[in-house]
Design a protein around this motif. Structure first.
Motif, PDB file in Angstrom:
ATOM      1  N   HIS A 243      77.696  14.703  48.134  1.00 49.25           N
ATOM      2  CA  HIS A 243      76.632  15.699  48.073  1.00 49.25           C
ATOM      3  C   HIS A 243      75.593  15.321  47.024  1.00 49.25           C
ATOM      4  CE1 HIS A 243      78.384  18.681  50.820  1.00 49.25           C
ATOM      5  NE2 HIS A 243      79.559  18.341  50.319  1.00 49.25           N
ATOM      6  N   GLY A 244      76.055  14.830  45.875  1.00 46.98           N
ATOM      7  CA  GLY A 244      75.115  14.395  44.851  1.00 46.98           C
ATOM      8  C   GLY A 244      74.347  13.152  45.256  1.00 46.98           C
ATOM      9  N   THR A 245      75.029  12.219  45.923  1.00 44.38           N
ATOM     10  CA  THR A 245      74.369  10.993  46.368  1.00 44.38           C
ATOM     11  C   THR A 245      73.279  11.280  47.393  1.00 44.38           C
ATOM     12  OG1 THR A 245      76.315   9.622  45.931  1.00 44.38           O
ATOM     13  CG2 THR A 245      74.734   8.802  47.548  1.00 44.38           C
ATOM     14  N   GLU A 246      73.571  12.166  48.340  1.00 40.85           N
ATOM     15  CA  GLU A 246      72.560  12.507  49.342  1.00 40.85           C
ATOM     16  C   GLU A 246      71.333  13.147  48.682  1.00 40.85           C
ATOM     17  OE1 GLU A 246      73.099  12.166  53.209  1.00 40.85           O
ATOM     18  OE2 GLU A 246      73.896  10.601  51.891  1.00 40.85           O
ATOM     19  N   LEU A 247      71.556  14.032  47.717  1.00 40.14           N
ATOM     20  CA  LEU A 247      70.428  14.613  46.987  1.00 40.14           C
ATOM     21  C   LEU A 247      69.677  13.541  46.203  1.00 40.14           C
ATOM     22  CD1 LEU A 247      71.749  17.996  45.515  1.00 40.14           C
ATOM     23  CD2 LEU A 247      69.927  17.683  47.192  1.00 40.14           C
ATOM     24  N   GLY A 248      70.429  12.656  45.550  1.00 37.90           N
ATOM     25  CA  GLY A 248      69.792  11.593  44.790  1.00 37.90           C
ATOM     26  C   GLY A 248      68.932  10.695  45.654  1.00 37.90           C
ATOM     27  N   ARG A 249      69.387  10.413  46.857  1.00 34.91           N
ATOM     28  CA  ARG A 249      68.598   9.575  47.763  1.00 34.91           C
ATOM     29  C   ARG A 249      67.338  10.286  48.231  1.00 34.91           C
ATOM     30  NH1 ARG A 249      74.141   7.412  50.581  1.00 34.91           N
ATOM     31  NH2 ARG A 249      74.371   5.536  49.288  1.00 34.91           N
ATOM     32  N   VAL A 250      67.424  11.592  48.409  1.00 32.65           N
ATOM     33  CA  VAL A 250      66.226  12.351  48.789  1.00 32.65           C
ATOM     34  C   VAL A 250      65.144  12.195  47.735  1.00 32.65           C
ATOM     35  CG1 VAL A 250      65.304  14.677  49.103  1.00 32.65           C
ATOM     36  CG2 VAL A 250      67.430  14.021  50.231  1.00 32.65           C
ATOM     37  N   PHE A 251      65.522  12.296  46.474  1.00 32.49           N
ATOM     38  CA  PHE A 251      64.534  12.224  45.399  1.00 32.49           C
ATOM     39  C   PHE A 251      64.169  10.788  45.036  1.00 32.49           C
ATOM     40  CE2 PHE A 251      66.462  16.440  44.548  1.00 32.49           C
ATOM     41  CZ  PHE A 251      65.306  17.195  44.632  1.00 32.49           C
ATOM     42  N   SER A 252      65.093   9.846  45.213  1.00 31.18           N
ATOM     43  CA  SER A 252      64.846   8.472  44.781  1.00 31.18           C
ATOM     44  C   SER A 252      63.908   7.712  45.713  1.00 31.18           C
ATOM     45  CB  SER A 252      66.169   7.704  44.662  1.00 31.18           C
ATOM     46  OG  SER A 252      66.928   8.200  43.591  1.00 31.18           O
ATOM     47  N   GLY A 254      62.956   9.237  49.113  1.00 30.87           N
ATOM     48  CA  GLY A 254      62.497  10.046  50.241  1.00 30.87           C
ATOM     49  C   GLY A 254      63.387   9.982  51.446  1.00 30.87           C
ATOM     50  N   TYR A 255      64.692   9.872  51.208  1.00 31.61           N
ATOM     51  CA  TYR A 255      65.672   9.879  52.301  1.00 31.61           C
ATOM     52  C   TYR A 255      65.465  11.123  53.163  1.00 31.61           C
ATOM     53  CZ  TYR A 255      70.289  10.391  54.500  1.00 31.61           C
ATOM     54  OH  TYR A 255      71.315  10.557  55.391  1.00 31.61           O
ATOM     55  N   ARG A 256      65.396  10.921  54.467  1.00 34.18           N
ATOM     56  CA  ARG A 256      65.082  12.024  55.375  1.00 34.18           C
ATOM     57  C   ARG A 256      66.342  12.733  55.847  1.00 34.18           C
ATOM     58  NH1 ARG A 256      60.283   9.656  59.368  1.00 34.18           N
ATOM     59  NH2 ARG A 256      58.770   9.198  57.692  1.00 34.18           N
ATOM     60  N   GLU A 257      66.383  14.028  55.568  1.00 34.13           N
ATOM     61  CA  GLU A 257      67.430  14.888  56.089  1.00 34.13           C
ATOM     62  C   GLU A 257      66.846  16.285  56.249  1.00 34.13           C
ATOM     63  OE1 GLU A 257      70.672  15.011  53.342  1.00 34.13           O
ATOM     64  OE2 GLU A 257      69.617  16.277  51.906  1.00 34.13           O
ATOM     65  N   THR A 258      67.512  17.123  57.014  1.00 32.38           N
ATOM     66  CA  THR A 258      66.987  18.459  57.252  1.00 32.38           C
ATOM     67  C   THR A 258      67.018  19.273  55.954  1.00 32.38           C
ATOM     68  OG1 THR A 258      69.174  19.319  57.843  1.00 32.38           O
ATOM     69  CG2 THR A 258      67.819  18.394  59.625  1.00 32.38           C
ATOM     70  N   PRO A 259      66.022  20.126  55.730  1.00 31.68           N
ATOM     71  CA  PRO A 259      66.022  20.952  54.506  1.00 31.68           C
ATOM     72  C   PRO A 259      67.284  21.790  54.356  1.00 31.68           C
ATOM     73  CG  PRO A 259      63.874  21.055  55.592  1.00 31.68           C
ATOM     74  CD  PRO A 259      64.796  20.333  56.526  1.00 31.68           C
ATOM     75  N   LEU A 260      67.853  22.234  55.474  1.00 35.41           N
ATOM     76  CA  LEU A 260      69.071  23.037  55.400  1.00 35.41           C
ATOM     77  C   LEU A 260      70.217  22.239  54.786  1.00 35.41           C
ATOM     78  CD1 LEU A 260      70.617  25.619  56.002  1.00 35.41           C
ATOM     79  CD2 LEU A 260      71.058  24.734  58.320  1.00 35.41           C
ATOM     80  N   LEU A 261      70.313  20.970  55.151  1.00 38.50           N
ATOM     81  CA  LEU A 261      71.380  20.137  54.604  1.00 38.50           C
ATOM     82  C   LEU A 261      71.171  19.906  53.110  1.00 38.50           C
ATOM     83  CD1 LEU A 261      73.955  18.613  55.210  1.00 38.50           C
ATOM     84  CD2 LEU A 261      72.579  16.621  55.874  1.00 38.50           C
ATOM     85  N   THR A 262      69.926  19.758  52.703  1.00 38.32           N
ATOM     86  CA  THR A 262      69.639  19.619  51.270  1.00 38.32           C
ATOM     87  C   THR A 262      70.077  20.857  50.507  1.00 38.32           C
ATOM     88  OG1 THR A 262      67.729  18.181  51.738  1.00 38.32           O
ATOM     89  CG2 THR A 262      67.809  19.235  49.576  1.00 38.32           C
ATOM     90  N   ILE A 263      69.832  22.028  51.083  1.00 37.96           N
ATOM     91  CA  ILE A 263      70.257  23.279  50.455  1.00 37.96           C
ATOM     92  C   ILE A 263      71.774  23.338  50.380  1.00 37.96           C
ATOM     93  CG2 ILE A 263      70.290  25.785  50.727  1.00 37.96           C
ATOM     94  CD1 ILE A 263      67.500  25.567  51.973  1.00 37.96           C
ATOM     95  N   VAL A 264      72.446  22.875  51.439  1.00 30.22           N
ATOM     96  CA  VAL A 264      73.914  22.862  51.440  1.00 30.22           C
ATOM     97  C   VAL A 264      74.445  21.980  50.317  1.00 30.22           C
ATOM     98  CG1 VAL A 264      75.951  22.102  52.732  1.00 30.22           C
ATOM     99  CG2 VAL A 264      74.153  23.422  53.886  1.00 30.22           C
ATOM    100  N   HIS A 265      73.848  20.803  50.133  1.00 24.83           N
ATOM    101  CA  HIS A 265      74.272  19.905  49.046  1.00 24.83           C
ATOM    102  C   HIS A 265      74.155  20.603  47.695  1.00 24.83           C
ATOM    103  CE1 HIS A 265      74.629  16.739  51.873  1.00 24.83           C
ATOM    104  NE2 HIS A 265      73.346  16.424  51.960  1.00 24.83           N
ATOM    105  N   LEU A 266      73.007  21.211  47.464  1.00 23.23           N
ATOM    106  CA  LEU A 266      72.768  21.864  46.177  1.00 23.23           C
ATOM    107  C   LEU A 266      73.705  23.049  45.981  1.00 23.23           C
ATOM    108  CD1 LEU A 266      71.025  21.927  43.632  1.00 23.23           C
ATOM    109  CD2 LEU A 266      69.389  23.362  44.866  1.00 23.23           C
TER     110      LEU A 266
END
Length: 290
Positions: A243-252, A254-266
């Motif tokens: 979950h942390g890695t997926e969030l880190g990739r989004v910010f590092s 611009g890894y593309r994933e649905t906003p809902l999944l980002t919320i789930v990670h957080l």
């Protein structure tokens, strides 16, 4: 006026007022208000004594992984797996994962043996507890100190990643905060468990071998999670590292994933952190008889 009198008067005018200790009531009131910060200062002073060890373990180890996997292995991976990593280099892909993994592994060390030391081996928690500090303040102080360590080691590691150009996004620095949150989400439940142990029978070695290592290997650290067999993919789904890695990739990058999944990670990381804090406070109070 004589020269001696002038010198005496000058010396008297510059003499500082004598220092006076606070009254017991004032000291107790300050401890009740700032006790967690006082204990955090003490823990940080202890950490300062082995600061180079902290730097080498918290930064040197993931940087070595970065060289070995992101620079060495990357030449083979990219030649045979083009497109698997979302259009970025393998180095860019694994850098956030190593950053998060370093924080989680640090949590596995800082929230196990030091807690056992506080309750069992040297019983360092009981001295502060004899003062007005509460068990929750002692636990909170240790958590604050370790959080500072997370932030510093993650910032140093991110600086190395940025020098390699492995964090092209302008939001890459947010991964420092993500790593800190991931470390706490794993570490606080583990801290509550460590506080419940009364005898060391190798429990922490079991945690490192059968929990930390599988989470590191099967959390999408080196390859996307959906490329792993279903039999081990579930490990990533319940892993703070994934979950942390997926969030880190989004910010590092611009890894593309649905906003809902980002919320789930957080939400997953925040939920574990809150649950861990509640359990830790309860267990510290129980062990100290509060």
């Amino acid at each position: 006026m004589t020269e001696r009198a002038a010198l005496t008067g000058a010396a008297g005018s510059t003499t500082a007022a004598p220092l006076r200790a606070h009254s017991p009531a004032v000291s107790a009131a300050r401890a009740r208000r700032w006790g967690a910060l006082y204990y955090a200062e003490q823990v940080l002073r202890v950490m300062k004594g082995y600061g180079w060890t902290i730097i080498m373990y918290g930064v040197g180890q993931p940087v070595a992984y970065l060289f070995a996997m992101g620079v060495g292995l990357a030449t083979l991976v990219q030649a045979n797996g083009a497109g698997v990593f979302g259009g970025v280099s393998y180095l860019t892909f694994i850098a956030p994962a190593l950053l998060i993994s370093a924080a989680v592994m640090t949590a596995a060390n800082e929230f196990t043996f030091p807690v056992m030391d506080g309750f069992k081996w040297r019983r360092v928690y009981y001295g502060p507890h004899a003062s007005p500090l509460t068990p929750a303040q002692i636990a909170g102080g240790q958590i604050i100190a370790v959080t500072v360590r997370f932030l510093l080691q993650s910032a140093l590691y991110f600086a190395v990643v940025a020098l390699f150009g492995a964090s092209p996004s302008g939001w890459g620095w947010v991964s420092i905060l993500v790593a800190t949150l991931a470390g706490l989400s794993f570490g606080l439940p583990l801290m509550a468990y460590a506080a419940s142990i009364k005898d060391d029978k190798g429990q922490f070695a079991m945690v490192m071998r059968f929990i930390v290592t599988p989470l590191f290997l099967f959390s999408g650290t080196f390859f996307p999670l959906d490329t792993l067999p279903l039999g081990v993919r579930w490990i990533g789904w319940i892993s703070p590292i994934w979950h942390g890695t997926e969030l880190g990739r989004v910010f590092s990058y611009g890894y593309r994933e649905t906003p809902l999944l980002t919320i789930v990670h957080l939400a997953f990381l925040l939920g574990l952190t809150v649950i861990g804090w509640v359990l830790t406070k309860r267990q510290f109070s129980k062990r100290m008889g509060a």
